[in-house]
Design an enzyme around this catalytic site. Sequence first.
Site, PDB file in Angstrom:
ATOM      1  N   LYS A 197      11.295  16.110  -3.185  1.00  0.00           N
ATOM      2  CA  LYS A 197      12.219  15.387  -4.061  1.00  0.00           C
ATOM      3  C   LYS A 197      11.497  14.943  -5.334  1.00  0.00           C
ATOM      4  O   LYS A 197      10.477  14.262  -5.254  1.00  0.00           O
ATOM      5  CB  LYS A 197      12.790  14.165  -3.328  1.00  0.00           C
ATOM      6  CG  LYS A 197      13.563  14.540  -2.070  1.00  0.00           C
ATOM      7  CD  LYS A 197      13.942  13.315  -1.253  1.00  0.00           C
ATOM      8  CE  LYS A 197      12.748  12.642  -0.645  1.00  0.00           C
ATOM      9  NZ  LYS A 197      13.083  11.555   0.287  1.00  0.00           N
ATOM     10  N   THR A 230      18.453   1.829  -6.416  1.00  0.00           N
ATOM     11  CA  THR A 230      18.032   3.098  -5.802  1.00  0.00           C
ATOM     12  C   THR A 230      17.324   2.901  -4.463  1.00  0.00           C
ATOM     13  O   THR A 230      16.820   3.859  -3.885  1.00  0.00           O
ATOM     14  CB  THR A 230      17.077   3.859  -6.748  1.00  0.00           C
ATOM     15  OG1 THR A 230      15.993   2.979  -7.070  1.00  0.00           O
ATOM     16  CG2 THR A 230      17.754   4.311  -8.006  1.00  0.00           C
ATOM     17  N   GLY A 232      16.645   2.917  -0.842  1.00  0.00           N
ATOM     18  CA  GLY A 232      17.279   3.553   0.320  1.00  0.00           C
ATOM     19  C   GLY A 232      17.768   4.965   0.055  1.00  0.00           C
ATOM     20  O   GLY A 232      18.392   5.584   0.931  1.00  0.00           O
ATOM     21  N   THR A 233      17.470   5.506  -1.146  1.00  0.00           N
ATOM     22  CA  THR A 233      17.980   6.856  -1.446  1.00  0.00           C
ATOM     23  C   THR A 233      17.352   7.914  -0.529  1.00  0.00           C
ATOM     24  O   THR A 233      18.031   8.843  -0.096  1.00  0.00           O
ATOM     25  CB  THR A 233      17.722   7.258  -2.919  1.00  0.00           C
ATOM     26  OG1 THR A 233      16.396   6.875  -3.246  1.00  0.00           O
ATOM     27  CG2 THR A 233      18.683   6.610  -3.861  1.00  0.00           C
ATOM     28  N   GLY A 234      16.048   7.757  -0.236  1.00  0.00           N
ATOM     29  CA  GLY A 234      15.367   8.756   0.615  1.00  0.00           C
ATOM     30  C   GLY A 234      15.951   8.778   2.018  1.00  0.00           C
ATOM     31  O   GLY A 234      16.252   9.844   2.571  1.00  0.00           O
ATOM     32  N   CYS A 235      16.137   7.568   2.598  1.00  0.00           N
ATOM     33  CA  CYS A 235      16.691   7.478   3.962  1.00  0.00           C
ATOM     34  C   CYS A 235      18.108   8.058   3.978  1.00  0.00           C
ATOM     35  O   CYS A 235      18.504   8.783   4.898  1.00  0.00           O
ATOM     36  CB  CYS A 235      16.784   6.027   4.421  1.00  0.00           C
ATOM     37  SG  CYS A 235      15.246   5.125   4.261  1.00  0.00           S
TER      38      CYS A 235
END
Length: 518
Positions: A197, A230, A232-235
């Site tokens: 990412k 932003t 928590g975007t990865g989870c």
Amino acid sequence: MQLQPNSTSNSTPIPISESQRNKIPHVLTVAGSDSGSGAGIQADLKTCAARRVYCSTVITAVTAQNTLGVQGVNMVPEDFVAQQLTSVLSDMNVDVVKTGMLPSLNMVKVLCQSLRKFPVKALVVDPVMVSTSGDILAGPSVLAGFREELLPMADIVTPNVKEASALLGDMPMKSVSDMRTAAKLLHDLGPRNVLVKGGDLPNSSDAIDVFFDGQEFYELSSPRVNTRNTHGTGCTLASCIAAELAKGSSMLSAVKIAKRFVESALDYSRDLVIGNGAQGPFDHFLAFKNISQSSCRQDRFNPNDLFLYAVTDSRMNSKWGRSIAEAVKAAVEGGATIVQLREKDVETQDFVDAAKVCLEICRSYGVPLLINDRIDVALACDADGVHIGQSDMSARLARTLLGPEKVIGVSCKTPEQAHQAWIDGADYIGSGGVYPTNTKANNRTIGLDGLREVCKASKLPVVAIGGIGMSNAGAVMKLGVPSLKGVAVVSALFDRECILTETRNLHAVISEAALLPQ
Ligand SMILES: Cc1ncc(COP(=O)(O)OP(=O)(O)O)c(N)n1
Ligand SMILES: Cc1nc(C(=O)O)sc1CCOP(=O)(O)O
Ligand SMILES: [Mg+2]
């Protein structure tokens, strides 16, 4: 206080036959709790709920955190993580396991053991190491566990650039080309697919992620949403991939849907204010609330889907000697975000048959497919919706026939028609002809000024249509009215030798224009 399990906890299960089972796709998340609920277990639960997938949870650590950062971490004992894993995996028909924070090497080992004992359809590994606030969530010893044990079992691993760099011994990551190299090197460690990412990549106006399936590289780009929210975007991305895999999507399609889900949640939550710190959470459900307020009546429709709208034409396909399905496949591969089959000269049954094939193609890419004019064809092939004009069946009647879930688009040249479309329960409007066109006979041109007027008046998202191509799509996108979400194009894609190249090029032009200041 330690509670002992009660005597009924191991009671004999009641047998349920296959036909009695009402199956719901099921993701198990193995992750840490975030007291602020922006990331971790809480983000995974919200994502799965938003994607209509059941989510069970194995908690690996409890963190005290908020929008300022992580104030404390308390690991759950490894044997108790093992117990939670056994409880869920031995009983609950988990389809996909998604991992987040795994704070110790032993925890990684415990998880791998459980997965060997209770195999699942897919394993999604989000190699969480550092929180978005910069706090360390997994030490260096965990890296070895990831590299040697967990990644070889993974169907996909989703590191950001910092995590990819750490997993590869602090490899420098400064460009998309570095991300490709990293994706290849990570793939060599054993996961079937890698998504690196690029959201944190410096000097990039787009969020470019690199997906590698062991054979092909895909650069998946979306405009960077300018927001503090932003956390928590990865989870969320990883659990959305897991949710879509649990529903049966292909890996590439799951990744694309997840990327779009995050993008629209960020977009809808851009002005949300929760907490006083630098990085806030976003609302996983806000997209649905806004859509229902603006009368977009079904959760599969995202107004951002209107970005690059490919509208087919049977005469153009005949002229170039291609089938409808070939044309549609090339357009979605080139980046079309929604497709309309506008087949005026095709026999009804042939139309239904072709639409079914196109639907399969579009679904595999997570792209909605609508049918022009023909509600009967849309119903027969279970398309995602219809596009109708002022001289076709009314949107109100179409809504009655199609029900609340399907997407309905209506052609509008005036603010009054736009208002009526909203009253009638449409989801979006198509407005044009922005420029003169040879594709639709006797079409009145409304120009950029007419389009602006309609957009300003419309409560629904708008897609511009008519005479739009490489030379003028930028000017349309730069109109700068928030309801204008994209361009719909026929001849500039389908009356060309290579649809894929034309779609790619047009996507690049409108992406650039959408980012420029008005
Ligand atoms: C996205 C989009 N906008 C407008 C139209 C035109 O629809 P209509 O006015 O019904 O004309 P025909 O396409 O049926 O000739 C459209 N198809 N798509
Ligand atoms: C189908 C259609 N509807 C229009 C409207 O103004 O509502 S213009 C149009 C034709 C668009 O084709 P091209 O991209 O080749 O100009
Ligand atoms: Mg029509």
